[in-house]
Design a protein around this motif. Structure first.
Motif, PDB file in Angstrom:
ATOM      1  N   MET A  54       0.803  -1.139   0.217  1.00 13.62           N
ATOM      2  CA  MET A  54       0.040  -0.013  -0.008  1.00 13.62           C
ATOM      3  C   MET A  54       0.807   1.208  -0.230  1.00 13.62           C
ATOM      4  N   GLN A  55       0.459   2.232  -0.485  1.00 15.04           N
ATOM      5  CA  GLN A  55       1.388   3.555  -0.779  1.00 15.04           C
ATOM      6  C   GLN A  55       0.630   4.406   0.279  1.00 15.04           C
ATOM      7  N   TRP A  56       1.212   4.463   1.610  1.00 13.55           N
ATOM      8  CA  TRP A  56       0.799   5.434   2.652  1.00 13.55           C
ATOM      9  C   TRP A  56       1.294   6.486   2.784  1.00 13.55           C
ATOM     10  N   ASP A  57       0.595   7.515   3.141  1.00 15.12           N
ATOM     11  CA  ASP A  57       0.999   8.867   3.260  1.00 15.12           C
ATOM     12  C   ASP A  57       2.360   8.975   4.270  1.00 15.12           C
ATOM     13  N   LEU A  58       2.424   8.306   5.096  1.00 11.77           N
ATOM     14  CA  LEU A  58       3.424   8.512   6.280  1.00 11.77           C
ATOM     15  C   LEU A  58       3.819   6.965   6.640  1.00 11.77           C
ATOM     16  N   ALA A  59       5.203   6.986   7.198  1.00 11.86           N
ATOM     17  CA  ALA A  59       5.527   5.714   7.536  1.00 11.86           C
ATOM     18  C   ALA A  59       5.126   4.927   8.752  1.00 11.86           C
ATOM     19  N   GLN A  60       5.257   3.915   8.996  1.00 14.53           N
ATOM     20  CA  GLN A  60       4.828   3.108  10.292  1.00 14.53           C
ATOM     21  C   GLN A  60       3.355   3.321  10.453  1.00 14.53           C
ATOM     22  N   PRO A  61       2.575   2.787   9.406  1.00 13.14           N
ATOM     23  CA  PRO A  61       1.025   2.841   9.804  1.00 13.14           C
ATOM     24  C   PRO A  61       0.653   1.830  10.783  1.00 13.14           C
ATOM     25  N   PHE A  62      -0.284   2.061  11.505  1.00 20.24           N
ATOM     26  CA  PHE A  62      -1.312   0.919  12.064  1.00 20.24           C
ATOM     27  C   PHE A  62      -2.327   0.816  11.258  1.00 20.24           C
ATOM     28  N   THR A  63      -2.579  -0.446  10.850  1.00 20.34           N
ATOM     29  CA  THR A  63      -3.525  -0.755   9.581  1.00 20.34           C
ATOM     30  C   THR A  63      -4.743  -1.848  10.224  1.00 20.34           C
ATOM     31  N   THR A  64      -5.868  -1.849   9.541  1.00 20.08           N
ATOM     32  CA  THR A  64      -6.823  -2.875   9.986  1.00 20.08           C
ATOM     33  C   THR A  64      -7.535  -2.881   8.414  1.00 20.08           C
ATOM     34  N   ARG A  65      -7.828  -4.176   8.033  1.00 20.73           N
ATOM     35  CA  ARG A  65      -8.550  -4.313   6.786  1.00 20.73           C
ATOM     36  C   ARG A  65     -10.039  -4.800   7.333  1.00 20.73           C
ATOM     37  N   PHE A  66     -10.930  -4.602   6.409  1.00 22.30           N
ATOM     38  CA  PHE A  66     -12.284  -4.873   6.452  1.00 22.30           C
ATOM     39  C   PHE A  66     -12.936  -4.679   5.044  1.00 22.30           C
ATOM     40  N   VAL A  67     -14.071  -5.660   5.177  1.00 17.74           N
ATOM     41  CA  VAL A  67     -15.027  -5.514   3.964  1.00 17.74           C
ATOM     42  C   VAL A  67     -16.265  -4.487   4.288  1.00 17.74           C
ATOM     43  N   VAL A  68     -16.718  -4.175   3.317  1.00 13.76           N
ATOM     44  CA  VAL A  68     -17.746  -2.948   3.479  1.00 13.76           C
ATOM     45  C   VAL A  68     -19.072  -3.834   3.632  1.00 13.76           C
ATOM     46  N   ALA A  69     -19.950  -3.538   4.628  1.00  7.16           N
ATOM     47  CA  ALA A  69     -21.039  -4.431   4.788  1.00  7.16           C
ATOM     48  C   ALA A  69     -22.203  -3.629   4.319  1.00  7.16           C
ATOM     49  N   ALA A  70     -23.407  -4.405   3.925  1.00  8.60           N
ATOM     50  CA  ALA A  70     -24.311  -3.886   3.236  1.00  8.60           C
ATOM     51  C   ALA A  70     -25.192  -2.871   4.445  1.00  8.60           C
ATOM     52  N   GLU A  71     -24.988  -2.720   5.498  1.00 11.66           N
ATOM     53  CA  GLU A  71     -25.309  -1.688   6.607  1.00 11.66           C
ATOM     54  C   GLU A  71     -24.744  -0.465   6.192  1.00 11.66           C
ATOM     55  N   ALA A  72     -23.350  -0.364   5.730  1.00  9.38           N
ATOM     56  CA  ALA A  72     -23.007   0.892   5.505  1.00  9.38           C
ATOM     57  C   ALA A  72     -23.431   1.516   4.294  1.00  9.38           C
ATOM     58  N   ILE A  73     -23.991   1.087   3.647  1.00  6.01           N
ATOM     59  CA  ILE A  73     -24.709   1.611   2.256  1.00  6.01           C
ATOM     60  C   ILE A  73     -25.735   2.442   2.345  1.00  6.01           C
ATOM     61  N   ASP A  74     -25.566   3.666   1.763  1.00  3.52           N
ATOM     62  CA  ASP A  74     -26.667   4.774   1.966  1.00  3.52           C
ATOM     63  C   ASP A  74     -27.571   4.607   0.746  1.00  3.52           C
ATOM     64  N   HIS A  75     -28.534   5.514   0.496  1.00  8.09           N
ATOM     65  CA  HIS A  75     -29.335   5.514  -0.689  1.00  8.09           C
ATOM     66  C   HIS A  75     -28.777   6.075  -1.930  1.00  8.09           C
ATOM     67  N   TYR A  76     -27.326   6.603  -2.066  1.00  3.52           N
ATOM     68  CA  TYR A  76     -26.868   6.786  -3.264  1.00  3.52           C
ATOM     69  C   TYR A  76     -25.870   5.534  -3.646  1.00  3.52           C
ATOM     70  N   ARG A  77     -26.132   4.280  -2.811  1.00  4.63           N
ATOM     71  CA  ARG A  77     -25.585   3.104  -3.187  1.00  4.63           C
ATOM     72  C   ARG A  77     -24.026   2.949  -3.176  1.00  4.63           C
ATOM     73  N   HIS A  78     -23.500   3.991  -2.023  1.00  6.09           N
ATOM     74  CA  HIS A  78     -22.065   3.648  -1.750  1.00  6.09           C
ATOM     75  C   HIS A  78     -22.106   3.890  -0.124  1.00  6.09           C
ATOM     76  N   VAL A  79     -20.837   3.873   0.317  1.00  4.46           N
ATOM     77  CA  VAL A  79     -20.671   4.026   1.615  1.00  4.46           C
ATOM     78  C   VAL A  79     -21.124   5.453   2.257  1.00  4.46           C
ATOM     79  N   ASN A  80     -21.930   5.347   3.334  1.00  3.51           N
ATOM     80  CA  ASN A  80     -22.548   6.708   3.751  1.00  3.51           C
ATOM     81  C   ASN A  80     -21.370   7.328   4.453  1.00  3.51           C
ATOM     82  N   ASN A  81     -21.275   8.793   4.384  1.00  2.00           N
ATOM     83  CA  ASN A  81     -20.034   9.437   4.740  1.00  2.00           C
ATOM     84  C   ASN A  81     -20.037   9.325   6.351  1.00  2.00           C
ATOM     85  N   ALA A  82     -21.149   9.222   7.118  1.00  2.00           N
ATOM     86  CA  ALA A  82     -21.167   8.938   8.408  1.00  2.00           C
ATOM     87  C   ALA A  82     -20.300   7.598   8.961  1.00  2.00           C
ATOM     88  N   GLU A  83     -20.465   6.569   7.909  1.00  2.00           N
ATOM     89  CA  GLU A  83     -19.884   5.347   8.303  1.00  2.00           C
ATOM     90  C   GLU A  83     -18.184   5.364   8.423  1.00  2.00           C
TER      91      GLU A  83
END
Length: 152
Positions: free
Chosen positions: A1-30
């Protein structure tokens, strides 16, 4: 990954259906939920848990979020969120920086900053960062001019 800074702490996840809004993408609040989750995971990895916060009668409360939404994320996509502690004044304030990347094309979807103030859990009043916070968080401080490119 091309991180902006060195030494990141990272976590991976898959976008859940509950995160999707009426525009069919991840809601900003998520994205705020993702920020909170990676922050707690990082704190736990550094050795500070909610139990420690309660024992010390301290909390790091958000005083400001800055989020740049750069591209949408969609249901089922695998994302990787990075965080860094980029400010730590050893008195009252802490700041974290965030970057969210879609794994499939390594596109940065979001960048953000969150600023925290240290308060007493018991009454919400501003209090100094306890020495135990300094012991765990200060060594994780990343100087913002240290990029992966400069590490090569």
């Amino acid at each position: 990954m091309q991180w902006d800074l060195a030494q990141p702490f990272t976590t991976r996840f898959v976008v859940a259906a509950e995160a999707i809004d009426h525009y069919r993408h991840v809601n900003n609040a998520e994205y705020l939920r993702y920020i909170e989750e990676v922050s707690w995971q990082h704190s736990n990895q550094l050795g500070l848990t909610m139990d420690d916060y309660e024992r010390l009668d301290r909390a790091l409360v958000v005083i400001r979020h800055e989020i740049d939404y750069l591209a949408p994320a969609f249901e089922g996509e695998e994302l990787e969120m990075a965080t860094w502690i980029v400010e730590y004044d050893q008195r009252f304030r802490v700041a974290r920086r965030f970057q969210l990347i879609r794994v499939s094309d390594q596109k940065t979807l979001m960048r953000g900053y969150t600023y925290f103030a240290c308060v007493a859990l018991s009454n919400g009043r501003l209090r100094r960062l306890p020495e135990e916070f300094n012991t765990h968080y200060l060594p994780a401080l990343v100087t913002e001019n240290l990029t992966q490119a400069s590490q090569k």
